[in-house]
Motif scaffolding. Structure first.
Motif, mmCIF file in Angstrom:
data_model
loop_
_atom_site.group_PDB
_atom_site.id
_atom_site.type_symbol
_atom_site.label_atom_id
_atom_site.label_comp_id
_atom_site.label_asym_id
_atom_site.label_seq_id
_atom_site.Cartn_x
_atom_site.Cartn_y
_atom_site.Cartn_z
ATOM 1 N N GLU A 158 14.954 -6.501 6.317
ATOM 2 C CA GLU A 158 15.039 -7.813 6.964
ATOM 3 C C GLU A 158 14.586 -8.907 6.029
ATOM 4 O OE1 GLU A 158 12.860 -7.632 10.574
ATOM 5 O OE2 GLU A 158 14.332 -6.337 11.517
ATOM 6 N N ALA A 159 13.424 -8.702 5.444
ATOM 7 C CA ALA A 159 12.870 -9.768 4.613
ATOM 8 C C ALA A 159 12.562 -9.206 3.240
ATOM 9 C CB ALA A 159 11.605 -10.317 5.258
ATOM 10 N N GLU A 160 12.480 -10.119 2.296
ATOM 11 C CA GLU A 160 12.158 -9.713 0.942
ATOM 12 C C GLU A 160 10.667 -9.371 0.854
ATOM 13 O OE1 GLU A 160 12.237 -11.504 -3.556
ATOM 14 O OE2 GLU A 160 12.641 -12.803 -1.836
ATOM 15 N N ILE A 161 10.366 -8.343 0.112
ATOM 16 C CA ILE A 161 8.967 -7.996 -0.137
ATOM 17 C C ILE A 161 8.759 -8.114 -1.643
ATOM 18 C CG2 ILE A 161 7.253 -6.164 -0.042
ATOM 19 C CD1 ILE A 161 7.847 -7.198 2.685
ATOM 20 N N LEU A 162 7.777 -8.908 -2.027
ATOM 21 C CA LEU A 162 7.536 -9.118 -3.455
ATOM 22 C C LEU A 162 7.006 -7.837 -4.091
ATOM 23 C CD1 LEU A 162 5.902 -12.653 -3.541
ATOM 24 C CD2 LEU A 162 8.266 -12.006 -3.953
ATOM 25 N N PRO A 163 7.260 -7.671 -5.409
ATOM 26 C CA PRO A 163 6.767 -6.454 -6.051
ATOM 27 C C PRO A 163 5.241 -6.443 -6.161
ATOM 28 C CG PRO A 163 7.927 -7.860 -7.610
ATOM 29 C CD PRO A 163 8.102 -8.466 -6.283
ATOM 30 N N GLN A 164 4.744 -5.244 -6.366
ATOM 31 C CA GLN A 164 3.296 -5.049 -6.529
ATOM 32 C C GLN A 164 2.795 -5.936 -7.659
ATOM 33 O OE1 GLN A 164 0.416 -3.664 -5.149
ATOM 34 N NE2 GLN A 164 0.965 -1.553 -5.463
ATOM 35 N N GLU A 165 1.731 -6.695 -7.395
ATOM 36 C CA GLU A 165 1.311 -7.663 -8.419
ATOM 37 C C GLU A 165 0.284 -7.087 -9.379
ATOM 38 O OE1 GLU A 165 -0.772 -10.858 -6.468
ATOM 39 O OE2 GLU A 165 -1.230 -9.528 -4.823
ATOM 40 N N SER A 166 -0.350 -5.996 -9.009
ATOM 41 C CA SER A 166 -1.424 -5.486 -9.863
ATOM 42 C C SER A 166 -1.155 -4.033 -10.216
ATOM 43 C CB SER A 166 -2.755 -5.618 -9.121
ATOM 44 O OG SER A 166 -3.619 -4.584 -9.498
ATOM 45 N N THR A 167 -1.172 -3.739 -11.517
ATOM 46 C CA THR A 167 -0.951 -2.345 -11.919
ATOM 47 C C THR A 167 -2.123 -1.465 -11.484
ATOM 48 O OG1 THR A 167 -1.817 -3.013 -14.040
ATOM 49 C CG2 THR A 167 0.559 -2.754 -13.879
ATOM 50 N N VAL A 168 -3.322 -2.069 -11.392
ATOM 51 C CA VAL A 168 -4.478 -1.279 -10.956
ATOM 52 C C VAL A 168 -4.251 -0.783 -9.535
ATOM 53 C CG1 VAL A 168 -6.940 -1.321 -10.508
ATOM 54 C CG2 VAL A 168 -6.010 -2.551 -12.452
ATOM 55 N N ASN A 169 -3.877 -1.714 -8.645
ATOM 56 C CA ASN A 169 -3.617 -1.312 -7.265
ATOM 57 C C ASN A 169 -2.509 -0.267 -7.206
ATOM 58 O OD1 ASN A 169 -5.363 -3.387 -6.818
ATOM 59 N ND2 ASN A 169 -4.236 -4.185 -5.055
ATOM 60 N N GLY A 170 -1.458 -0.517 -8.015
ATOM 61 C CA GLY A 170 -0.335 0.416 -8.014
ATOM 62 C C GLY A 170 -0.771 1.797 -8.442
ATOM 63 N N SER A 171 -1.617 1.853 -9.482
ATOM 64 C CA SER A 171 -1.969 3.196 -9.943
ATOM 65 C C SER A 171 -2.957 3.880 -9.003
ATOM 66 C CB SER A 171 -2.487 3.162 -11.383
ATOM 67 O OG SER A 171 -3.214 2.010 -11.628
ATOM 68 N N VAL A 172 -3.857 3.110 -8.377
ATOM 69 C CA VAL A 172 -4.750 3.743 -7.389
ATOM 70 C C VAL A 172 -3.905 4.300 -6.240
ATOM 71 C CG1 VAL A 172 -6.599 3.344 -5.719
ATOM 72 C CG2 VAL A 172 -6.715 2.301 -7.970
ATOM 73 N N MET A 173 -2.913 3.504 -5.818
ATOM 74 C CA MET A 173 -2.052 3.959 -4.721
ATOM 75 C C MET A 173 -1.271 5.200 -5.138
ATOM 76 S SD MET A 173 0.710 1.654 -2.730
ATOM 77 C CE MET A 173 1.984 1.808 -3.944
ATOM 78 N N ALA A 174 -0.747 5.185 -6.363
ATOM 79 C CA ALA A 174 0.020 6.346 -6.818
ATOM 80 C C ALA A 174 -0.872 7.585 -6.885
ATOM 81 C CB ALA A 174 0.630 6.062 -8.188
#
Lengths: 503, 548
Positions: free
Chosen positions: A456-472
């Motif tokens: 429905e709506a655009e979701i911006l990409p992950q802004e922080s690699t730290v957050n991304g890697s903790v999530m991964a």
């Protein structure tokens, strides 16, 4: 089951307990309580730096906090399986060590992953990492408490930090409201807890677990039972077990998302550890008195958590109900009152922390095209098209929270149900698995939104690699690959649980 | 160390599936690579399956190709091994998978890599279910299959796919969590998670009933048995063609496999005590779902209801407690896997052309698609149970075996065959014959090369199984004999009518006492031999005295 306890003695003075030396030299105590001291000194240092350098130092302080958590983690390494300190107020054993590893890891993760959010919200005040660290210090005290009073002090330190954090976005009404609500209800729960402690003290003449435990081995009086009920009520508030859960959805929704993530993770593990410590250690001799209370709280939490989440439209509220639901499952292990059950609780908390932090990190990453954070379910629609990685992580966390094998989230449920079956609590186990099916419904709803619906709506990409890697990292841990961690994790949890089995 | 063929068969699809998800490239090129990669993987799996069969020691009831790595201590270990029953079902799975991939070649156009990865994950889990010799490993594989199927139905399904996917997921989950608790109890009681050990363990009779019911809750839903079958028509109708094929072809067999592997050998006393429940539900299912099938306007729904009826044959056979009935059940499962899979493919073929499954929209298809009509007829006849096709062998064996347990039950079950003929022929008549009423039908082109590749192998297998059924029955004989021995020890009810054919040699058996039962059922074993002769030579049943 609990082994038959020895006959109660009418008067026990500390000198009659040769096995546990209560008086230690101060240096030895300081050595045993090193992790907390590291955190206390670290928090003060960070505070000083922050005061002199202002909020410019926010990012630096956050990373500094991570280093301090790491140092505190190294300070946990200790050879003694069980050591009392400060005249029996504090205990360092495998149990507290296991939980402290979880607490410090969660606190560190919550500190650094909050940076982008707080910056955008212009709430990047240097106090954030400091307050989280003070909260972690309180939690460390909670899981190491060997006395009802040190327990209370630890709990209050953690709670006060939490009240401030809930209202961390001062300029936002919902955040302030959450802080106030949390404070009023939390203060009430603290009062109940303190009243229970005073009743126990009044009827036994002591607050130290080491002395309390043998005193309770026989038939407890009514006053003591009432005291126990009050203590359990106070603690149930902290783990947000039904019927003391009312604050959870409102506070989770109102508080800033990183703070909600923190509330759902570390304090849950600490309060759960505290509950296990109080019930199994101090009140282990009267397990039949509290088992039914815990079993009731478990059943009520599972049912309410599962049913309450169905109609939610805010992901944060849904995760709040999910945490109530999960605490109910973890309580099944405690209700069994066996080493397997306690190990199950610990294993549960370890995996739950990863799942819930991961799920909140996905929510943190949801930003609409205008850059504003979104926490409504509609933001997830079609996520698998627009942001496949994020959607995959969310699906892993949701299937894992629902307890579907082969994801790791299945195994903690497995271990607590197994403990219940071995303790012959069949009805509890059956209610548990049936509510887990009800719970699966709303977790599936999130997967459905992300995978079956159109974007429905655009979701911006992950802004922080730290957050991304903790999530991964959390997603890989919760995925089937995480099953390889079952062996070491359960082994550690079993060792930790044995520390609780002094009966 | 020997080659860990079972682990390879499970891990290979997982690895290629994961590769597909992360591979780079444009959407078109990824889709194309994914298709070929999936086809290649499933063909390699098929070859591995053939190698497995060729190296399998037929005639032994022991678990073979065993592997055991205590990877997930203390809860369970990576323990694999197969007996004859697992072998034939694994063979069915790896046989159907390449066909599923081919069937999705053009029908699936969105998110192809994800789709193929879901199918490969499905394949790994199916093989895992049949090959697991650890109780909890079995559970993980059994339950894990829900996730890919949920996604397959939910993402690539029809208009009402979300309802169907939820229903599928929650129904089956509710059934299996109760089984999980029963498994925990068994492990606490017996102290092992090893399935072969548990198959020989004697649980207390009181506990058996509860354990049996918990397992029944799971397998009855999976099977599916009336009245918990309602998820199946929804799931079938909404799933994409290949999803229906794999659902009907293999997933439903997990229920039957569960009964054979767990309920019968592990809880023989409870199985004997509760036979009335299974038979009662099966009899209702056969008659009721056949009648429901007769009234369907949607082709897929009709076949879905016929699946429920056929699965009721399986449950009747499994609880017939003798070798013929059990072997017959396994043959029905295999046959149904092929036939219903093929029927769903046939529906898919016309659906791809006309985009409707309404029977009324068709009519006269035979005149524009004669080759298609031929295949469709073959599978219709196989579903009805025409001699010479796989359907006949299984159903006949089941009835032969079940007859020894209850005449009345078989009488009612027989009506299912008649009704089955009615609804299948009625379906065929409405689709293939008659005037072309829908002008769009007249423009439909006949089978393409890809569709031949899907249908011909199944047609060959159906005829092969119908003419030389022993190839498929031989591997299961030994494990079935073990199970029957355990059931006999539990006092399984058997009438003596079945051995009437040999009464001139053993007149004393006509009114056999319970002590003579085992001997009597050994005598009964001559009947499949007779049957075999009938099928092998096409001659009339020889006189009883000539039986070996």
């Amino acid at each position: 089951m609990i082994a038959p306890a020895p006959e109660p003695e009418l008067v026990i003075v500390p000198s009659d307990l040769p096995s546990v030396p209560l008086m230690q030299p101060l240096t030895e105590s300081l050595n045993i309580a090193a992790p907390e001291l590291v955190l206390a000194l670290g928090a003060m240092t960070l505070l000083m730096i922050g005061v002199f350098r202002g909020s410019r130092s926010f990012v630096g302080l956050s990373w500094g906090a991570v280093i301090i958590y790491a140092i505190a983690g190294f300070a946990l390494i200790n050879d003694a399986p069980r050591a009392l300190a400060f005249d029996g107020l504090y205990v360092a054993d495998d149990f507290s060590r296991f939980l402290k590893v979880l607490i410090f890891t969660a606190a560190a993760a919550c500190t650094i992953t909050a940076i982008p959010y707080l910056r955008r919200a212009r709430s990047d005040k240097f106090e954030y990492p400091v307050i989280i660290m003070l909260g972690a210090l309180g939690m460390g005290m909670m899981v190491s408490a060997a006395d009802l009073l040190s327990l209370y002090v630890g709990l209050e330190l953690q709670s006060l930090a939490a009240y401030v954090l809930a209202a961390f976005r001062r300029d936002e009404t919902r955040s302030s409201e959450a802080g106030l609500k949390y404070f009023v209800l939390g203060a009430l729960a603290s009062g109940i807890l303190l009243y229970g402690i005073s009743l126990v003290y009044g009827f036994t003449g002591t607050t130290t677990f080491v002395i309390l435990a043998p005193l309770l081995a026989g038939e407890p009086g009514v006053g003591l039972t009432v005291g126990l009920v009050f203590i359990l009520a106070g603690l149930a508030f902290k783990i947000s077990a039904v019927p003391f859960h009312m604050w959870t959805p409102d506070v989770y929704q109102g508080a800033p998302t990183p703070v909600s993530m923190f509330f759902a993770s570390a304090p849950k593990a600490a309060a759960m550890g505290l509950l296990v410590r109080v019930t199994m250690d101090a009140f282990g001799g009267v397990a039949d008195q509290w088992q039914q209370i815990i079993a009731f709280a478990a059943v009520a939490s599972m049912i309410l958590g599962a049913v309450g989440a169905i109609g939610q439209t805010s992901i944060k509220r849904l995760l709040a109900y999910s945490s109530i639901n999960n605490i109910g499952f973890a309580l099944i292990g405690l209700a069994a009152a066996t080493p397997e059950g306690v190990a199950g609780v610990l294993f549960y908390m370890a995996v739950y922390l990863a799942m819930t932090i991961g799920a909140f990190l996905v929510v943190l990453a949801l930003r609409g095209s205008d850059g504003r954070a979104r926490d409504d379910m509609a933001a997830l629609a079609g996520l698998s098209r627009t942001r496949p990685g994020l959607a995959l992580a969310m699906a892993i966390f949701m299937f894992s929270l629902a307890g579907i094998p082969p994801l790791l989230g299945f195994w903690p449920k497995f271990s607590v149900f197994n403990a219940a079956i071995e303790a012959e609590m069949y009805v509890l186990a059956v209610i548990g698995v049936v509510t887990s099916v009800v719970g699966a419904f709303y977790y599936l709803r999130i997967v459905k939104l992300a995978y079956f619906d159109e974007p429905e709506a655009e979701i911006l990409p992950q802004e922080s690699t730290v957050n991304g890697s903790v999530m991964a990292a959390a997603a890989i841990f919760c995925s089937p690959l995480g099953m390889l961690a079952i062996g070491p994790l359960v082994g550690a949890a079993e060792r930790a649980a044995l520390a609780m089995m002094i009966f | 160390m020997t080659f860990p063929i079972l682990s390879v068969m499970i891990l290979l699809p997982l690895v290629t599936g994961a590769l597909m998800l992360v591979m780079p490239g444009s959407e078109d090129s990824r889709a194309n690579t994914a298709r070929w990669l999936a086809l290649g993987t499933t063909l390699v799996e098929l070859i591995l399956g053939i190698v497995l069969w060729l190296n399998f020691d037929i005639g032994s009831s022991a678990f073979q190709f065993q592997e055991n790595v205590p990877l997930f201590a203390p809860y369970f270990s990576w323990a694999l091994g197969i007996d004859g029953i697992s072998l034939v079902l694994i063979a069915l799975s790896v046989f159907l998978m390449p066909i599923c991939i081919l069937a999705s070649w053009e029908a699936i156009r969105t998110r192809v890599p994800e789709y193929m990865a879901a199918f490969l994950l499905m394949e790994a889990l199916m093989i895992g279910v049949f090959a697991a010799t650890d109780l909890f490993l079995f559970y993980v594989m059994f339950e894990g299959g829900l996730i890919p199927m949920y996604l397959i139905i939910g993402i690539w399904g029809g208009a009402n796919r979300i309802y169907a996917s939820y229903k599928f997921f929650l129904y089956t989950l509710l059934g299996s969590v109760l089984m999980l608790l029963a498994m925990m109890y068994m492990v606490a009681e017996a102290g092992t998670t090893d399935i072969p050990t548990l198959m020989a363990y004697d649980f207390a009779e009181g506990a058996q009933t509860w354990l049996w019911l918990a397992f029944f809750a799971s397998f009855a839903v999976k099977m599916p048995m009336w009245p918990v079958h309602t998820w199946l028509p929804d799931a079938h109708v909404q799933a994409p063609t290949a999803g229906s094929v794999i659902l009907a072809g293999v997933l439903l067999k997990m229920g039957g496999y569960g009964f054979i592997r767990f309920s019968l050998p592990m809880f023989p006393d409870a199985s004997v005590d509760l036979v009335w429940l299974v038979w009662g539900l099966s009899m209702v299912a056969v008659v009721y779902t056949s009648l429901v099938a007769l009234a369907q306007a949607d082709m897929k729904k009709l076949i879905a209801y016929s699946s429920v009826a056929h699965m009721a044959f399986v449950t009747v056979g499994l609880f017939g407690f003798n070798a013929q009935a059990l072997e017959g059940s396994i043959v029905v499962m295999l046959s149904h896997g092929l036939v219903s899979g093929a029927l769903f493919l046939c529906v898919g073929v016309v659906y791809d052309r006309l985009h409707t499954r309404e029977i009324d929209q068709y009519g006269g298809v035979a005149s524009v698609m004669p080759r298609y009509a031929l295949f469709f007829m073959l599978f219709t006849m196989a579903s009805v149970g025409l001699p010479g096709t796989s359907g006949f062998v299984g159903e006949f064996l089941v009835m032969l075996g079940a007859f020894q347990a209850s005449t009345w039950a078989v009488f009612i079950i027989c009506t299912g065959i008649i009704l089955g003929a009615a609804y299948m022929l009625y379906l065929y008549r409405r689709v293939a014959f008659g005037e072309i009423t829908n002008s769009a039908v007249s423009t439909m082109r006949d089978l393409t090369m890809r569709e031949y590749l899907c249908l011909v192998p199944i047609a060959v297998a159906v005829l092969w199984m119908g003419v030389v059924p022993n190839v498929f029955i031989d591997p299961v004989r030994a494990p079935v004999a073990d199970i029957v021995a355990r059931l006999d020890a539990a006092g399984a009810p058997q009438q003596q009518v079945a051995v009437a054919a040999s009464t001139d040699r053993h007149p004393e058996l006509v009114s056999g006492s319970p002590a003579e039962r085992s001997e009597a059922s050994m005598e009964a074993a001559i009947l499949p031999e007779i049957l075999k002769r009938v099928q092998d030579n096409g001659v009339a049943v020889p006189a009883a005295g000539e039986a070996p």
